[in-house]
Design a protein around this motif. Structure first.
Motif, short mmCIF file in Angstrom:
data_model
loop_
_atom_site.label_atom_id
_atom_site.label_comp_id
_atom_site.label_asym_id
_atom_site.label_seq_id
_atom_site.Cartn_x
_atom_site.Cartn_y
_atom_site.Cartn_z
N THR A 61 0.83 -1.20 0.00
CA THR A 61 0.00 0.00 0.00
C THR A 61 0.87 1.25 0.00
O THR A 61 0.59 2.21 -0.72
N ARG A 62 1.92 1.24 0.80
CA ARG A 62 2.84 2.37 0.82
C ARG A 62 3.41 2.63 -0.58
O ARG A 62 3.45 3.77 -1.05
N GLU A 63 3.82 1.56 -1.25
CA GLU A 63 4.41 1.70 -2.59
C GLU A 63 3.39 2.28 -3.57
O GLU A 63 3.73 3.14 -4.40
N LYS A 64 2.15 1.82 -3.50
CA LYS A 64 1.12 2.34 -4.40
C LYS A 64 0.86 3.83 -4.14
O LYS A 64 0.73 4.63 -5.08
N LEU A 65 0.81 4.21 -2.86
CA LEU A 65 0.53 5.60 -2.53
C LEU A 65 1.68 6.53 -2.87
O LEU A 65 1.48 7.74 -3.02
N MET A 66 2.86 5.98 -3.03
CA MET A 66 4.01 6.80 -3.44
C MET A 66 3.85 7.30 -4.88
O MET A 66 4.49 8.28 -5.27
N GLY A 67 2.98 6.65 -5.66
CA GLY A 67 2.89 6.98 -7.07
C GLY A 67 1.59 7.63 -7.50
O GLY A 67 1.31 7.69 -8.71
N VAL A 68 0.80 8.14 -6.54
CA VAL A 68 -0.47 8.78 -6.89
C VAL A 68 -0.51 10.18 -6.29
O VAL A 68 0.17 10.47 -5.32
N SER A 69 -1.33 11.04 -6.88
CA SER A 69 -1.40 12.42 -6.41
C SER A 69 -2.44 12.58 -5.30
O SER A 69 -3.39 11.78 -5.19
N VAL A 70 -2.26 13.62 -4.51
CA VAL A 70 -3.27 13.94 -3.50
C VAL A 70 -4.61 14.26 -4.16
O VAL A 70 -5.67 13.89 -3.66
N ALA A 71 -4.58 14.90 -5.31
CA ALA A 71 -5.82 15.22 -6.02
C ALA A 71 -6.60 13.95 -6.37
O ALA A 71 -7.83 13.89 -6.20
N CYS B 186 -5.78 18.82 12.47
CA CYS B 186 -4.66 19.48 11.78
C CYS B 186 -5.21 20.10 10.51
O CYS B 186 -5.68 19.37 9.62
N GLY B 187 -5.18 21.41 10.43
CA GLY B 187 -5.71 22.09 9.25
C GLY B 187 -7.15 21.73 8.98
O GLY B 187 -7.54 21.50 7.83
N ASP B 188 -7.97 21.68 10.04
CA ASP B 188 -9.40 21.39 9.96
C ASP B 188 -9.73 19.95 9.58
O ASP B 188 -10.86 19.66 9.19
N VAL B 189 -8.78 19.05 9.70
CA VAL B 189 -9.01 17.63 9.40
C VAL B 189 -8.76 16.82 10.67
O VAL B 189 -7.76 17.02 11.36
N ALA B 190 -9.66 15.87 10.95
CA ALA B 190 -9.45 14.95 12.05
C ALA B 190 -8.34 13.97 11.68
O ALA B 190 -8.38 13.36 10.61
N VAL B 191 -7.37 13.82 12.57
CA VAL B 191 -6.28 12.88 12.36
C VAL B 191 -6.21 11.95 13.56
O VAL B 191 -6.01 12.41 14.69
N PHE B 192 -6.39 10.66 13.31
CA PHE B 192 -6.29 9.67 14.36
C PHE B 192 -4.96 8.95 14.22
O PHE B 192 -4.50 8.70 13.10
N PRO B 193 -4.31 8.61 15.34
CA PRO B 193 -3.05 7.87 15.24
C PRO B 193 -3.20 6.64 14.35
O PRO B 193 -4.16 5.88 14.48
N GLY B 194 -2.27 6.48 13.44
CA GLY B 194 -2.33 5.35 12.51
C GLY B 194 -3.00 5.66 11.19
O GLY B 194 -2.87 4.88 10.24
N ASP B 195 -3.77 6.76 11.10
CA ASP B 195 -4.29 7.17 9.79
C ASP B 195 -3.12 7.35 8.83
O ASP B 195 -2.00 7.68 9.23
N ILE B 196 -3.38 7.15 7.56
CA ILE B 196 -2.29 7.21 6.57
C ILE B 196 -2.22 8.62 5.98
O ILE B 196 -3.18 9.13 5.41
N MET B 197 -1.05 9.22 6.13
CA MET B 197 -0.79 10.56 5.61
C MET B 197 -0.09 10.44 4.26
O MET B 197 0.88 9.67 4.12
N VAL B 198 -0.60 11.19 3.29
CA VAL B 198 0.06 11.24 1.97
C VAL B 198 0.23 12.71 1.61
O VAL B 198 -0.73 13.49 1.64
N GLY B 199 1.45 13.09 1.27
CA GLY B 199 1.71 14.45 0.81
C GLY B 199 2.42 14.42 -0.52
O GLY B 199 3.24 13.53 -0.78
#
Length: 236
Positions: free
Chosen positions: A5-15, A159-172
């Motif tokens: 999953t990490r590898e897949k998310l490395m190749g997609v845009s936030v949009a 964070c920036g008006d978004v709920a963030v729970f520990p373990g949620d996946i962050m993609v930038g």
């Protein structure tokens, strides 16, 4: 986190991830008013490890609090797991820094996948030159003690008006940061990879002069046939 999953998310845009989450009714997952300190040309991906700030009170936030080895800001830097993203709730207030270059360098050396704050960083230009992806609102030189008290680690935050729970996946990416609920991260990654493949096909067709009508979205079935052929040729 699932390495595939990490590898897949490395190749997609936030949009693209925004669109995949929107289809599931999740409309408020993009961290607002946060941007890369310096674009890296690659994605930041990792589970969230959180730090929460609250408004500072002068009798609790003298400079000597940093002598305490259990100070939550310092402790967050020293306990954020390898491969995780440190996400800071700085109350959307960049008037005092969330952290500076020494702490972020330490996070990088410990294997942190990235850092996000809805406040600001001091020594921002130095942080921008580090290899670790970093996102903030704007540069901020005053110490966090001026306005913020680090109060809790690895709890649900905003964070920036978004709920963030520990373990949620962050993609930038080089535009912004999104929060994917952990329980749907695998399926969102799969869908985003498929969406990205089709969007790349569409972009190529548009650059060749083709209309978007019937192509984006694919309401003309012939475009799906062309897409299937394109995938075979391009190994997608």
């Amino acid at each position: 986190m699932n390495p595939a999953t990490r590898e897949k998310l490395m190749g997609v845009s936030v949009a693209t991830l925004c669109s995949a989450l929107f289809k599931r009714g999740l409309r408020n997952q993009t961290v607002q008013d946060v941007r890369p300190v310096q674009p890296k040309g690659r994605n930041m991906v990792g589970p969230a490890f959180t730090l929460r700030y609250m408004p500072a009170r002068e009798d609790r936030n003298a400079m000597n609090v940093f002598r305490n080895p259990k100070h939550p800001q310092r402790l967050a830097i020293e306990t954020c797991p390898e491969g995780s993203v440190l996400v800071m709730d700085s109350r959307k207030d960049p008037r005092a820094a969330s952290a500076g270059d020494i702490l972020i360098t330490r996070l990088m050396m410990r294997g942190g996948a990235g850092v996000v704050t809805d406040g600001g960083f001091r020594d921002a230009m130095t942080i921008g030159g580090l290899d670790i992806p970093a996102y903030h609102n704007r540069p901020s030189s005053p110490t966090n003690l001026t306005l913020h008290e680090a109060i809790d680690i690895n709890v649900p935050i905003g964070c920036g008006d978004v709920a963030v729970f520990p373990g949620d996946i962050m993609v930038g990416d080089d535009d912004s940061v999104i929060v994917i609920p952990a329980e749907i991260a695998d399926e969102i990654a799969d869908e985003a990879v498929e969406m990205t493949a089709y969007e790349d096909f569409v972009t190529e067709r548009v650059k060749q002069g083709h209309t978007i009508i019937g192509l984006y979205p694919a309401t003309d079935e012939s475009n799906l046939t062309l897409f299937a052929e394109w995938r075979k040729v391009n190994g997608r």
